[in-house]
Enzyme design. Structure first.
Site, PDB file in Angstrom:
ATOM      1  N   ASP A 213     -10.208   3.697  70.926  1.00  0.00           N
ATOM      2  CA  ASP A 213      -8.758   3.926  70.909  1.00  0.00           C
ATOM      3  C   ASP A 213      -8.431   4.645  72.217  1.00  0.00           C
ATOM      4  O   ASP A 213      -8.756   5.822  72.385  1.00  0.00           O
ATOM      5  CB  ASP A 213      -8.389   4.771  69.692  1.00  0.00           C
ATOM      6  CG  ASP A 213      -6.891   5.041  69.613  1.00  0.00           C
ATOM      7  OD1 ASP A 213      -6.198   4.888  70.639  1.00  0.00           O
ATOM      8  OD2 ASP A 213      -6.420   5.416  68.524  1.00  0.00           O
ATOM      9  N   THR A 239      -1.764   2.660  72.769  1.00  0.00           N
ATOM     10  CA  THR A 239      -0.307   2.699  72.884  1.00  0.00           C
ATOM     11  C   THR A 239       0.031   2.246  74.301  1.00  0.00           C
ATOM     12  O   THR A 239      -0.850   2.173  75.162  1.00  0.00           O
ATOM     13  CB  THR A 239       0.245   4.132  72.718  1.00  0.00           C
ATOM     14  OG1 THR A 239      -0.407   4.967  73.667  1.00  0.00           O
ATOM     15  CG2 THR A 239      -0.001   4.681  71.332  1.00  0.00           C
ATOM     16  N   LYS A 242       1.977   6.144  77.037  1.00  0.00           N
ATOM     17  CA  LYS A 242       1.471   7.457  77.469  1.00  0.00           C
ATOM     18  C   LYS A 242       1.089   7.366  78.946  1.00  0.00           C
ATOM     19  O   LYS A 242       1.969   7.142  79.775  1.00  0.00           O
ATOM     20  CB  LYS A 242       0.322   7.881  76.560  1.00  0.00           C
ATOM     21  CG  LYS A 242       0.718   7.931  75.067  1.00  0.00           C
ATOM     22  CD  LYS A 242      -0.371   8.556  74.246  1.00  0.00           C
ATOM     23  CE  LYS A 242      -0.364   8.250  72.821  1.00  0.00           C
ATOM     24  NZ  LYS A 242       0.318   8.639  71.798  1.00  0.00           N
ATOM     25  N   ARG A 248       7.613   2.346  74.641  1.00  0.00           N
ATOM     26  CA  ARG A 248       6.941   2.656  73.371  1.00  0.00           C
ATOM     27  C   ARG A 248       6.429   1.347  72.798  1.00  0.00           C
ATOM     28  O   ARG A 248       7.173   0.377  72.663  1.00  0.00           O
ATOM     29  CB  ARG A 248       7.913   3.312  72.387  1.00  0.00           C
ATOM     30  CG  ARG A 248       8.495   4.598  72.878  1.00  0.00           C
ATOM     31  CD  ARG A 248       8.897   5.506  71.749  1.00  0.00           C
ATOM     32  NE  ARG A 248       7.762   6.267  71.276  1.00  0.00           N
ATOM     33  CZ  ARG A 248       7.290   7.354  71.877  1.00  0.00           C
ATOM     34  NH1 ARG A 248       7.837   7.824  72.966  1.00  0.00           N
ATOM     35  NH2 ARG A 248       6.251   7.987  71.378  1.00  0.00           N
TER      36      ARG A 248
HETATM   37  C1  LIG Z   1      -5.495   8.345  70.092  1.00  0.00           C
HETATM   38  C2  LIG Z   1      -4.218   7.894  69.481  1.00  0.00           C
HETATM   39  N1  LIG Z   1      -4.193   6.761  68.771  1.00  0.00           N
HETATM   40  C3  LIG Z   1      -3.075   6.306  68.193  1.00  0.00           C
HETATM   41  C4  LIG Z   1      -1.895   6.988  68.322  1.00  0.00           C
HETATM   42  C5  LIG Z   1      -0.679   6.487  67.584  1.00  0.00           C
HETATM   43  O1  LIG Z   1       0.318   6.079  68.380  1.00  0.00           O
HETATM   44  P1  LIG Z   1       1.842   5.990  67.825  1.00  0.00           P
HETATM   45  O2  LIG Z   1       2.324   7.381  67.729  1.00  0.00           O
HETATM   46  O3  LIG Z   1       2.491   5.159  68.867  1.00  0.00           O
HETATM   47  O4  LIG Z   1       1.785   5.298  66.501  1.00  0.00           O
HETATM   48  C6  LIG Z   1      -1.853   8.169  69.074  1.00  0.00           C
HETATM   49  C7  LIG Z   1      -0.585   8.918  69.218  1.00  0.00           C
HETATM   50  O5  LIG Z   1      -0.502  10.024  69.587  1.00  0.00           O
HETATM   51  C8  LIG Z   1      -3.043   8.643  69.657  1.00  0.00           C
HETATM   52  O6  LIG Z   1      -3.084   9.777  70.363  1.00  0.00           O
END
Ligand SMILES: Cc1ncc(COP(=O)(O)O)c(C=O)c1O
Length: 445
Positions: A213, A239, A242, A248
């Site tokens: 991730d 995502t 970031k 988004r």
């Molecule tokens: C490592 C990680 N995975 C997934 C997500 C989830 O993303 P979203 O808030 O767009 O659903 C985040 C969000 O902060 C994250 O830091």
């Protein structure tokens, strides 16, 4: 901008901005206030950034209006020839940037992307290993109050108590004992580089899928400022809003073929790439947000420019400079520092909670989020840590010297958390500092 006859300054006529003022002055006023706030404060939230004007323009474009359920060449609505080209463009840019065999750009955000990964790879009840939330993992990596912790069996892996970094030996032992079907590598508050090669070895030993991730670090990876997990992993999720500075949204990269097809998916006629696509649509989502996909394509084009490499490298340099300056002022940091864009202040020995300090910092114009630290004695609703990140201030053009100044601001607020006059003085100094820099998407619109 031009001055009208009566001397009033006309609103800039970018996408709908002037019509917004005419149609809905309440939302327009909130937008102007938010812009003013973002121009004059330090955005140190590690998961936030400033998308460029081009990204914002694409995101606010008429692609918003198009329904395009399905995938390029196989839609359930007519009139999608242009949208097909757009989605294919985003997919090709993503595959080229990260070197992946397959890409899906439709996930609405990071959490839905991860949900699709579960659906494509596992059955409810299967075992999933991930880093727990208090130690830097994400909710969707197997946390009790999230679907990932209720619908799947959670097998947490932890940190070495001394280094506060992932203990790969212990992880291997746990994986051998528990034989999870999926292992997550990635986090939301982990300031160190991930050892994807070791994780891949462990996953192979126990016939487990390895999923990275990269939500936080996708921009750093694109810039060559963090190792790329793609060749080590079955699937990579992210995502797009970031460090990669897109809209988004989310995306998923994967291999085409499933190396465990014969072991875990004998009944499926679909390979891994098709199973990912089918998990996103039609299993979990309906029509893709084509405006977000357009904006993602633009962000990927920007990320392929050599200037983005410098941006990613500078982001890491800035985070390290901020970390060094805070360490020099006597603060504790989780893992003792950082290798990426974020750092986590460990405030366990301080009188107030992370939440209380974050509120004081915000009054002084320093926008952060409170965060758990490993072994946190305080409640998750208040915590003992503050997470800081360099992506947004680096997008403004700040460098190491500004990081020293920011460390000084943070230190003076944390030392005197109840001195409101001091907070007001720091607030003015922060605004002066910000005024010397352009804010992408705001100053240049
Ligand atoms: C490592 C990680 N995975 C997934 C997500 C989830 O993303 P979203 O808030 O767009 O659903 C985040 C969000 O902060 C994250 O830091």
């Amino acid at each position: 901008m031009d001055n009208s006859a009566d001397g009033a300054i006309a609103q800039p006529d970018t996408y709908g901005r002037s019509s917004l003022a005419a149609v809905d002055c309440r939302v327009h006023e909130l937008l102007l206030r938010q812009e003013q706030q973002e121009r004059t404060t330090l955005k140190l939230i590690a998961s936030e950034n400033f998308a460029s004007s081009a990204v914002l323009e694409a995101n606010g474009s008429i692609f918003t209006n198009k329904y395009a359920e399905g995938y390029p060449g196989a839609r359930y609505y007519a009139g999608n020839e242009i949208v097909d080209e757009l989605e294919n463009l985003a997919i090709e840019r993503l595959k080229t940037l990260f070197g992946s065999e397959h890409a899906n750009v439709q996930p609405y955000s990071g959490s839905p992307a991860n949900q699709a990964v579960y659906r494509a790879l596992l059955s409810p009840g299967d075992k999933v290993m991930g880093l727990p939330l208090p130690e830097g993992g994400h909710l969707t990596h197997g946390w009790a109050i999230n679907f990932s912790g209720t619908d799947y069996q959670r097998v947490p892996y932890g940190l070495d108590e001394k280094t506060q970094q992932i203990d790969y030996d212990r992880l291997r032992q746990t994986a051998k004992r528990e034989r999870p079907r999926l292992i997550w590598v990635g986090g939301t508050a982990y300031p160190r580089v991930f050892d994807y090669a070791s994780m891949a070895e462990i996953a192979l030993e126990v016939n487990s899928y390895l999923v990275a991730d990269i939500a936080h670090i996708s921009g750093l990876i694109a810039a060559g400022a963090h190792p790329n997990p793609v060749r080590h992993c079955d699937v990579v999720s992210s995502t797009s809003h970031k460090s990669i500075r897109g809209p988004r949204g989310g995306f998923i990269l994967s291999r085409k073929e499933d190396r465990y097809q014969a072991l875990y998916h004998t009944k499926s006629k679909y390979n891994l790439a098709r199973r990912i696509d089918r998990a996103v649509f039609p299993h979990l989502q309906g029509g893709p947000h084509m405006n977000a996909i357009a904006a993602l394509a633009v962000a990927l084009h920007e990320a392929a420019n050599p200037s983005f490499q410098s941006y990613g490298q500078q982001t890491v340099k800035n985070a390290k400079a901020l970390a060094q300056a805070l360490l020099g002022r006597g603060y504790g940091l989780v893992t003792g520092g950082t290798d990426n864009h974020m750092l986590i202040l460990d405030l366990r020995d301080r009188p107030l909670s992370g939440k209380a300090y974050a509120e004081r910092l915000a009054k002084a114009g320093i926008i952060t989020n409170f965060n758990m630290v490993p072994g946190d004695p305080r409640d998750p609703a208040v915590t003992s840590g503050i997470r800081l990140g360099a992506p947004a201030v680096t997008s403004m053009g700040m460098r190491d010297v500004e990081m020293l100044q920011i460390a000084g601001f943070i230190d003076s607020v944390l030392r005197r958390p109840d001195d409101e006059d001091l907070h007001a003085r720091v607030r003015r100094d922060v605004a002066d500092l910000c005024a010397a820099f352009e804010v992408p998407g705001i100053s240049d619109k």
